[in-house]
Design an enzyme around this catalytic site. Structure first.
Site, PDB file in Angstrom:
ATOM      1  N   ASP A 193       1.018  -1.178   0.007  1.00  0.00           N
ATOM      2  CA  ASP A 193      -0.046   0.018   0.039  1.00  0.00           C
ATOM      3  C   ASP A 193       0.763   1.405  -0.013  1.00  0.00           C
ATOM      4  O   ASP A 193       1.803   1.393   0.910  1.00  0.00           O
ATOM      5  CB  ASP A 193      -0.962  -0.072   1.287  1.00  0.00           C
ATOM      6  CG  ASP A 193      -1.811   1.085   1.404  1.00  0.00           C
ATOM      7  OD1 ASP A 193      -2.702   1.211   0.047  1.00  0.00           O
ATOM      8  OD2 ASP A 193      -2.069   1.889   2.154  1.00  0.00           O
ATOM      9  N   GLU A 194       0.937   2.073  -1.012  1.00  0.00           N
ATOM     10  CA  GLU A 194       1.993   3.264  -1.449  1.00  0.00           C
ATOM     11  C   GLU A 194       2.763   2.494  -2.239  1.00  0.00           C
ATOM     12  O   GLU A 194       3.298   1.423  -2.124  1.00  0.00           O
ATOM     13  CB  GLU A 194       2.190   3.823  -0.127  1.00  0.00           C
ATOM     14  CG  GLU A 194       1.004   4.544   0.575  1.00  0.00           C
ATOM     15  CD  GLU A 194       0.215   5.475  -0.195  1.00  0.00           C
ATOM     16  OE1 GLU A 194       0.732   6.007  -1.274  1.00  0.00           O
ATOM     17  OE2 GLU A 194      -1.015   5.908   0.211  1.00  0.00           O
TER      18      GLU A 194
END
Length: 252
Positions: A193-194
């Site tokens: 995530d990211e």
């Protein structure tokens, strides 16, 4: 049938009713996974065709990315939801994606220890002190999670009961730990995530080689057309022209 209204109940009966309502709410909050993408209503899954395409692509592609703007639900509705399904094996009947029929070993990672705690961990586990109120149902979290040293309320690893029997293992990582912290055992699923650094991404892919595992990325491309972004959108790569900047016949 008891037709008593709250106003007609005595003090003891009111306390019992309040306790029952609180317990019902507590159980509902610990089963959030089953409320996502309902059949009908204003949040029915038919309104999210791109999300369903993303899930279905997991049957054919090892690497998938949701590259989109901030605050559009990519972490919760895509990465978090699919990760919770694989950890628990609680696939809904309509699920179009890949299924694991056995416990899985999973990493979820963000860019820093704090953002990993505040986004993937919160989505999957719920708030500290309220573990089980995230997308992983409360009754599937086995025992107490271990916590990361030096980062307040950051979970390190936790066991999750899988529908087939046995325990899945969920570990939380962060890119600021460096590539070497992503070395080690094989994984069935990694949710990033990211956007990760390229060396972390490559190390994670190595963890999936022997399991035919899956990579899920959810991020906003804040770094522009990085090598990680171009893995998913090669058509966006800048072209280099062979024509000189100034032609000789146009000089002087």
């Amino acid at each position: 049938m008891n037709s008593s209204t709250p106003a007609s109940l005595n003090s003891s009966e009111k306390q019992e009713l309040i306790a029952l309502l609180e317990e019902r709410e507590r159980r509902k909050r610990r089963r959030k996974l089953f409320e996502v993408y309902p059949d009908t209503g204003p949040l029915r899954r038919g309104l999210y065709p791109k999300h369903l395409q993303f899930f279905a692509a997991g049957t054919e592609h090892q690497e998938r990315a949701a590259v989109a703007a901030n605050r559009v639900g990519k972490s919760f509705g895509l990465g978090g939801f699919e990760t919770a399904l694989h950890l628990t094996g609680l696939y809904p009947q309509w699920w179009p994606g890949r299924r694991f029929d056995h416990p899985v070993d999973v990493w979820a990672a963000g860019d820093t220890s704090e953002t990993t705690r505040d986004i993937p961990q919160l989505i999957l586990m719920g708030a500290p002190g309220e573990y089980g109120t995230g997308l992983i149902p409360g009754d599937k979290i086995a025992g107490n999670p271990t916590h990361r040293a030096g980062v307040a309320q950051a979970v390190d690893t936790v066991r999750i009961a899988h529908a087939s029997g046995g325990m899945s293992m969920l570990g939380f990582k962060s890119y600021d730990q460096g590539r070497k912290k992503f070395q080690g055992t094989a994984k069935h699923l990694i949710w990033l995530d990211e956007e990760p650094p390229e060396d972390v991404y490559s190390e994670c892919m190595a963890r999936l080689m022997t399991t035919n595992g899956m990579m899920i990325c959810t991020f906003t491309p804040l770094e522009g057309l990085s090598n990680v972004v171009l893995k998913y959108m090669p058509e966006m790569a800048p072209t280099v022209s062979n024509e000189p900047l100034l032609r000789p016949d146009r000089l002087g």
